[in-house]
Write a protein that holds these residues in place. Structure first.
Motif, PDB file in Angstrom:
ATOM      1  N   THR A   4      -1.929  -3.504  10.182  1.00 36.51           N
ATOM      2  CA  THR A   4      -2.260  -4.132   8.856  1.00 36.51           C
ATOM      3  C   THR A   4      -2.177  -5.647   9.168  1.00 36.51           C
ATOM      4  OG1 THR A   4      -0.081  -3.906   7.698  1.00 36.51           O
ATOM      5  CG2 THR A   4      -1.770  -2.107   7.459  1.00 36.51           C
ATOM      6  N   PRO A   5      -3.034  -6.312   8.554  1.00 36.76           N
ATOM      7  CA  PRO A   5      -2.677  -7.874   8.853  1.00 36.76           C
ATOM      8  C   PRO A   5      -1.438  -8.177   8.014  1.00 36.76           C
ATOM      9  CG  PRO A   5      -4.644  -7.480   7.415  1.00 36.76           C
ATOM     10  CD  PRO A   5      -4.287  -6.220   7.936  1.00 36.76           C
ATOM     11  N   GLN A   6      -1.168  -7.626   6.763  1.00 35.84           N
ATOM     12  CA  GLN A   6      -0.228  -7.887   6.022  1.00 35.84           C
ATOM     13  C   GLN A   6       1.147  -8.042   6.849  1.00 35.84           C
ATOM     14  OE1 GLN A   6      -2.426  -5.845   5.124  1.00 35.84           O
ATOM     15  NE2 GLN A   6      -2.932  -6.174   3.025  1.00 35.84           N
ATOM     16  N   PHE A   7       1.372  -6.970   7.510  1.00 33.02           N
ATOM     17  CA  PHE A   7       2.443  -6.891   8.261  1.00 33.02           C
ATOM     18  C   PHE A   7       2.650  -7.521   9.428  1.00 33.02           C
ATOM     19  CE2 PHE A   7       4.926  -4.483  11.858  1.00 33.02           C
ATOM     20  CZ  PHE A   7       6.060  -4.267  10.983  1.00 33.02           C
ATOM     21  N   ARG A   8       1.603  -7.808  10.321  1.00 32.00           N
ATOM     22  CA  ARG A   8       1.605  -8.546  11.389  1.00 32.00           C
ATOM     23  C   ARG A   8       2.014 -10.019  11.060  1.00 32.00           C
ATOM     24  NH1 ARG A   8      -2.065  -5.365  15.401  1.00 32.00           N
ATOM     25  NH2 ARG A   8      -2.363  -7.346  16.515  1.00 32.00           N
ATOM     26  N   SER A   9       1.312 -10.573  10.111  1.00 29.53           N
ATOM     27  CA  SER A   9       1.316 -11.780   9.708  1.00 29.53           C
ATOM     28  C   SER A   9       2.931 -12.162   9.302  1.00 29.53           C
ATOM     29  CB  SER A   9       0.249 -12.518   8.773  1.00 29.53           C
ATOM     30  OG  SER A   9       0.504 -11.761   7.744  1.00 29.53           O
ATOM     31  N   ALA A  10       3.394 -11.003   8.468  1.00 29.12           N
ATOM     32  CA  ALA A  10       5.100 -11.317   8.104  1.00 29.12           C
ATOM     33  C   ALA A  10       5.742 -11.222   9.015  1.00 29.12           C
ATOM     34  CB  ALA A  10       5.013  -9.918   7.016  1.00 29.12           C
ATOM     35  N   VAL A  11       5.548 -10.385  10.197  1.00 29.87           N
ATOM     36  CA  VAL A  11       6.449 -10.324  11.366  1.00 29.87           C
ATOM     37  C   VAL A  11       6.504 -11.870  11.893  1.00 29.87           C
ATOM     38  CG1 VAL A  11       6.912  -9.126  13.789  1.00 29.87           C
ATOM     39  CG2 VAL A  11       6.335  -7.796  11.791  1.00 29.87           C
ATOM     40  N   GLY A  42       4.700  -5.753   2.638  1.00 31.93           N
ATOM     41  CA  GLY A  42       4.626  -6.293   4.131  1.00 31.93           C
ATOM     42  C   GLY A  42       5.669  -6.961   4.546  1.00 31.93           C
ATOM     43  N   ARG A  43       5.987  -8.072   3.643  1.00 30.52           N
ATOM     44  CA  ARG A  43       7.113  -8.806   4.280  1.00 30.52           C
ATOM     45  C   ARG A  43       8.559  -8.091   4.168  1.00 30.52           C
ATOM     46  NH1 ARG A  43       6.570 -13.571   0.747  1.00 30.52           N
ATOM     47  NH2 ARG A  43       7.312 -15.136   2.286  1.00 30.52           N
ATOM     48  N   THR A  44       8.561  -7.250   3.008  1.00 33.31           N
ATOM     49  CA  THR A  44       9.919  -6.557   2.966  1.00 33.31           C
ATOM     50  C   THR A  44      10.112  -5.713   4.089  1.00 33.31           C
ATOM     51  OG1 THR A  44       9.917  -6.917   0.543  1.00 33.31           O
ATOM     52  CG2 THR A  44      10.864  -4.795   1.552  1.00 33.31           C
ATOM     53  N   ILE A  45       9.074  -4.938   4.697  1.00 36.83           N
ATOM     54  CA  ILE A  45       9.005  -3.972   5.455  1.00 36.83           C
ATOM     55  C   ILE A  45       9.167  -4.632   7.028  1.00 36.83           C
ATOM     56  CG2 ILE A  45       7.709  -2.165   7.184  1.00 36.83           C
ATOM     57  CD1 ILE A  45       8.908  -1.335   4.340  1.00 36.83           C
ATOM     58  N   ALA A  46       8.524  -5.903   7.041  1.00 38.38           N
ATOM     59  CA  ALA A  46       8.885  -6.695   8.250  1.00 38.38           C
ATOM     60  C   ALA A  46      10.115  -7.195   8.504  1.00 38.38           C
ATOM     61  CB  ALA A  46       7.854  -7.987   8.266  1.00 38.38           C
ATOM     62  N   ARG A  47      10.749  -7.685   7.288  1.00 37.84           N
ATOM     63  CA  ARG A  47      12.220  -7.812   7.133  1.00 37.84           C
ATOM     64  C   ARG A  47      13.205  -6.786   7.681  1.00 37.84           C
ATOM     65  NH1 ARG A  47      14.859 -11.064   2.496  1.00 37.84           N
ATOM     66  NH2 ARG A  47      14.228  -9.304   1.294  1.00 37.84           N
ATOM     67  N   GLN A  74      -0.729  -4.271  -6.593  1.00 40.84           N
ATOM     68  CA  GLN A  74      -0.295  -5.097  -5.407  1.00 40.84           C
ATOM     69  C   GLN A  74      -0.178  -4.072  -4.123  1.00 40.84           C
ATOM     70  OE1 GLN A  74       2.967  -8.051  -5.761  1.00 40.84           O
ATOM     71  NE2 GLN A  74       3.667  -7.080  -4.059  1.00 40.84           N
ATOM     72  N   GLU A  75       0.404  -3.185  -4.407  1.00 45.34           N
ATOM     73  CA  GLU A  75       0.818  -2.142  -3.310  1.00 45.34           C
ATOM     74  C   GLU A  75      -0.366  -1.280  -2.888  1.00 45.34           C
ATOM     75  OE1 GLU A  75       3.041  -3.851  -1.575  1.00 45.34           O
ATOM     76  OE2 GLU A  75       3.973  -4.737  -3.179  1.00 45.34           O
ATOM     77  N   GLN A  76      -1.196  -1.389  -3.661  1.00 50.02           N
ATOM     78  CA  GLN A  76      -2.369  -0.134  -3.180  1.00 50.02           C
ATOM     79  C   GLN A  76      -2.683  -0.177  -1.820  1.00 50.02           C
ATOM     80  OE1 GLN A  76      -3.607   2.188  -5.481  1.00 50.02           O
ATOM     81  NE2 GLN A  76      -4.749   2.929  -3.587  1.00 50.02           N
ATOM     82  N   TRP A  77      -2.925  -1.364  -1.186  1.00 51.08           N
ATOM     83  CA  TRP A  77      -3.078  -1.470   0.137  1.00 51.08           C
ATOM     84  C   TRP A  77      -2.059  -0.662   1.071  1.00 51.08           C
ATOM     85  CZ3 TRP A  77       0.175  -3.294   4.219  1.00 51.08           C
ATOM     86  CH2 TRP A  77       1.220  -3.964   3.759  1.00 51.08           C
ATOM     87  N   VAL A  78      -0.970  -0.410   0.619  1.00 48.97           N
ATOM     88  CA  VAL A  78       0.397   0.256   1.414  1.00 48.97           C
ATOM     89  C   VAL A  78      -0.296   1.764   1.265  1.00 48.97           C
ATOM     90  CG1 VAL A  78       2.630   0.922   1.406  1.00 48.97           C
ATOM     91  CG2 VAL A  78       1.969  -1.567   0.903  1.00 48.97           C
ATOM     92  N   ARG A  79      -0.595   2.181   0.213  1.00 49.31           N
ATOM     93  CA  ARG A  79      -0.932   3.629  -0.056  1.00 49.31           C
ATOM     94  C   ARG A  79      -2.171   4.189   0.909  1.00 49.31           C
ATOM     95  NH1 ARG A  79       1.102   2.386  -4.811  1.00 49.31           N
ATOM     96  NH2 ARG A  79      -0.938   1.939  -5.610  1.00 49.31           N
ATOM     97  N   ASP A  80      -3.007   2.944   0.895  1.00 51.47           N
ATOM     98  CA  ASP A  80      -4.346   3.061   1.486  1.00 51.47           C
ATOM     99  C   ASP A  80      -3.854   3.004   3.105  1.00 51.47           C
ATOM    100  OD1 ASP A  80      -5.702   2.999  -0.672  1.00 51.47           O
ATOM    101  OD2 ASP A  80      -6.251   1.117  -0.540  1.00 51.47           O
ATOM    102  N   ALA A  81      -2.974   2.435   3.522  1.00 53.69           N
ATOM    103  CA  ALA A  81      -2.765   2.471   5.028  1.00 53.69           C
ATOM    104  C   ALA A  81      -1.969   3.663   5.229  1.00 53.69           C
ATOM    105  CB  ALA A  81      -1.986   1.152   5.401  1.00 53.69           C
ATOM    106  N   VAL A  82      -1.232   4.119   4.600  1.00 54.84           N
ATOM    107  CA  VAL A  82      -0.593   5.485   4.813  1.00 54.84           C
ATOM    108  C   VAL A  82      -1.470   6.506   4.585  1.00 54.84           C
ATOM    109  CG1 VAL A  82       1.191   7.027   3.761  1.00 54.84           C
ATOM    110  CG2 VAL A  82       1.749   4.567   3.931  1.00 54.84           C
ATOM    111  N   LEU A  83      -2.493   6.457   3.851  1.00 55.07           N
ATOM    112  CA  LEU A  83      -3.420   7.797   4.025  1.00 55.07           C
ATOM    113  C   LEU A  83      -4.333   7.733   5.286  1.00 55.07           C
ATOM    114  CD1 LEU A  83      -4.203   7.987   0.189  1.00 55.07           C
ATOM    115  CD2 LEU A  83      -2.967   9.583   1.612  1.00 55.07           C
TER     116      LEU A  83
END
Lengths: 302, 207
Positions: B140-147, B84-89, A291-300
Motif C-alpha cells: 500500500t502507498p500509505q505504508f510505503r511512504s510512511a516507512v 499507515g504511519r502507526t504500523i510503519a512506526r 479514515q481506516e477503510q483502506w486498511v480493511r480493504d487491504a486486509v481483505l
C-alpha cells in the motif's frame, strides 16, 4: 443443546423459554424472538464499544503507572466484550460491519450512561465503580438468558466486570482518603452521575409487559435491577463519607428503596441520540471507521 | 550500568506505550483495539521495570520530570493517529528495539541482562504482530511512504554503532538520523496531558 425438541409453534417456544429452557443458534427461532435478540444483543455490543470512549481520553491522563495499566486493561476488556457480543449477533444474521454502520448512523442505540462527558479523574472512578456495578446487575441476570450462546459469553464478561468494579472502588478509595480537593472530585462526579445511574435500568414497567422479559432474554424487571443496585451500593457510598444527591432516598422498613422519580424524559432523549456527547462521540467513531477503510480493504484483498 | 542508555530505553517504551494506547476504541478493527491495548500495557510495563532499576519510585521518573528531561527518541513521540504511519512506526521500532535489547542481554550487569531477556520474550509477540501487518500493508502507498518518512527517525532510536545493523536488517541506506535530546511540540502537549491529573494534587498525594 436444547433439552427438548422445540415445535415450530411459537406458543410452545414461548412456554419452553418461560419454563427456563434455553435454545441454540441451530434451533428454530420465531422471527420476533430473533429480531428482539438482535436488537437487545446489538445494543449491548454497541454499549461496550461506545463505553470505551468516555474512558479513552483518561487513559492518557492516568496519574500513576499502575492506574494507567489498570485503566488500559479495563478498557481493553470492554472492546473484547464488544467483539464477543458482536459475534453472537453475527450468528443471528447481522454482520459486525452492519452493526457498526447502524451505530454511527444513529439507527441503533447504546446505553444512556455512555452519552455523557467524563469531566475529571473522579468521573473515571465513578464510571468504573458504579456504572460497571449497575451494568453487572443487568449482565448477571443475562446468565439465565433463554439464548444459550449469549448466556455463555456472559460468564466471562461478568467475571471481568467484577474486576473493573474493584479497580473503580480502589480509584475512589484513594481519592476519598486523599486531599479535600480529591474527595471533592469524587463527590462532584457522584452528583453528576447519580441521575444517569438511576435511569440506567430503565423505567419501572412491569416485567410481564416487557417483551425482552416475555421471551426471557432478560430474567428480571427494571425496577428489580434498580433496587438491587441501591441495596448493594448505597451503603458502600455512605460508608466512604460521600453523600447521595437525592434527599428522598431512603430504605423503607419492608426493604424497598424509595427515591426521587428519575427523569424518564431525559433517558428517552439521551438514548434516542440527543445526549450531551452523542453526536460528538458517534462522529469521532465514524471518522476513524472512514479514515481506516483502506486498511480493511487491504486486509481483505491480501 | 549505562544509566543514560537505559533511561532512553525506558522513556521510549513509556511514550510509545502512551501513543499506542490512543488507539483503544478507534482502531480499524476491534481485534486491533485489543492488540494495541496489550502492546501498550507491555511497553509501559517494560518502562516501569527499567525505571525501577534506576530509581526507587518509577512513577516519579515517569511523571515528575520536566519535558526536556525525557530521553525518548523523536520516533516514539510523533502523534500518528493514522494506521499507515502507526504500523510503519511499530515495524521500524520493533527491529531497532530488538537490536538494542539483544545487545543488552549480554550486559555485564546481571540485573540489566536479566531484565533485557525478560523484555525480549514479550517483544517477540510485538515483532510477530508488526511482521504480520508489514506483510499485509507492504504494497500500500500509505505504508510505503510512511516507512520512508520515518526511516531517519528510526535510526535515532539506536546509538550510532548499532545503526548499521538496523540498515542491514531493513535493506536501507543510512541517512542523517533524527537524534534523541530534542522534543517537538506534540511531546510538550502529550507531557502536559499525561501529567495533568497527577499535577492537580500536591506532590506525594495518593492516586
Amino acid at each position: 443443546m436444547a433439552a427438548v425438541e422445540i415445535s415450530r409453534d411459537e406458543q410452545a417456544f414461548l412456554e419452553y423459554v418461560q419454563g427456563g429452557g434455553q435454545v441454540e443458534t441451530s434451533d428454530w427461532l420465531p422471527a420476533d424472538y430473533r429480531a428482539k435478540l438482535v436488537k437487545f444483543i446489538e445494543m449491548h455490543g454497541n454499549s461496550e464499544l461506545m463505553g470505551v470512549l468516555p474512558e479513552r481520553e483518561w487513559i492518557l491522563r492516568a496519574p500513576t503507572l499502575q492506574r494507567k495499566l489498570a485503566l488500559t486493561a479495563k478498557v481493553q476488556d470492554e472492546v473484547g466484550h464488544a467483539q464477543l457480543i458482536y459475534r453472537v449477533v453475527e450468528d443471528l444474521g447481522k454482520s459486525r460491519e452492519q452493526c457498526l454502520a447502524d451505530l454511527v448512523s444513529g439507527k441503533s442505540k447504546f446505553h444512556n450512561v455512555f452519552h455523557y462527558p467524563t469531566r475529571t479523574w473522579g468521573d473515571v472512578g465513578v464510571i468504573a465503580w458504579l456504572v460497571d456495578a449497575a451494568a453487572i446487575i443487568s449482565q448477571k441476570a443475562l446468565l439465565k438468558c433463554s439464548y444459550a450462546p449469549y448466556a455463555r459469553i456472559m460468564k466471562k464478561i461478568c467475571w471481568e466486570e467484577s474486576f473493573h468494579i474493584l479497580h473503580g472502588r480502589d480509584v475512589i478509595l484513594a481519592m476519598v482518603t486523599g486531599t479535600p480537593a480529591q474527595f471533592e472530585l469524587v463527590q462532584e462526579a457522584l452528583n453528576r452521575w447519580w441521575g444517569p445511574l438511576m435511569q440506567f435500568h430503565g423505567n419501572p414497567i412491569p416485567a410481564e409487559d416487557d417483551p425482552m422479559f416475555l421471551w426471557r432474554i432478560k430474567s428480571q424487571g427494571n425496577e428489580e435491577a434498580r433496587q438491587q443496585f441501591l441495596d448493594g451500593y448505597v451503603p458502600q457510598i455512605l460508608e466512604l463519607g460521600l453523600t447521595v444527591p437525592d434527599p428522598q432516598l431512603r430504605k423503607r422498613d419492608d426493604g424497598v428503596w424509595e427515591y426521587t422519580e428519575p427523569d424518564w424524559a431525559e433517558l428517552k432523549s439521551v438514548v434516542t441520540g440527543h445526549g450531551p456527547c452523542t453526536a460528538q462521540r458517534l462522529a469521532f467513531r465514524a471518522h476513524f471507521i472512514d479514515q481506516e477503510q483502506w486498511v480493511r480493504d487491504a486486509v481483505l484483498a491480501a | 550500568m549505562n544509566e543514560l542508555l537505559l533511561l532512553g530505553l525506558a522513556d521510549d517504551e513509556l511514550i510509545l506505550g502512551w501513543r499506542d494506547s490512543e488507539w483503544t476504541g478507534i482502531a480499524p478493527m476491534l481485534e486491533e483495539d485489543v492488540a494495541f491495548s496489550s502492546i501498550a500495557q507491555n511497553e509501559i510495563g517494560h518502562a516501569r521495570a527499567v525505571y525501577e532499576l534506576l530509581a526507587d519510585d518509577a512513577d516519579v521518573l515517569a511523571f515528575d520530570r520536566k519535558p526536556e528531561e525525557y530521553r525518548c527518541a523523536p520516533l516514539v513521540e510523533l502523534h500518528l493517529l493514522d494506521w499507515g504511519r502507526t504500523i510503519a512506526r511499530r515495524c521500524l521500532y520493533e527491529v531497532a528495539d530488538e537490536i538494542r535489547i539483544t545487545a543488552l542481554m549480554e550486559d555485564d550487569d546481571a540485573r540489566v541482562a536479566g531484565l533485557a531477556a525478560k523484555i525480549n520474550r514479550e517483544e517477540a509477540y510485538h515483532r510477530m504482530h508488526a511482521e504480520m501487518w508489514r506483510e499485509r500493508l507492504a504494497d500500500t502507498p500509505q505504508f510505503r511512504s510512511a516507512v520512508d518518512e520515518l526511516w531517519r527517525y528510526a535510526l535515532g532510536v539506536l546509538p550510532p554503532k548499532q545503526r548499521e545493523a538496523l540498515a542491514a536488517r531493513l535493506g536501507r541506506e543510512q541517512v542523517d538520523a533524527v537524534e534523541r535530546g530534542t522534543h517537538d511540540d506534540a511531546f510538550a502537549a502529550l507531557h502536559d496531558e499525561m501529567t495533568m491529573v497527577r499535577r492537580s494534587a500536591p506532590a506525594g498525594a495518593q492516586w
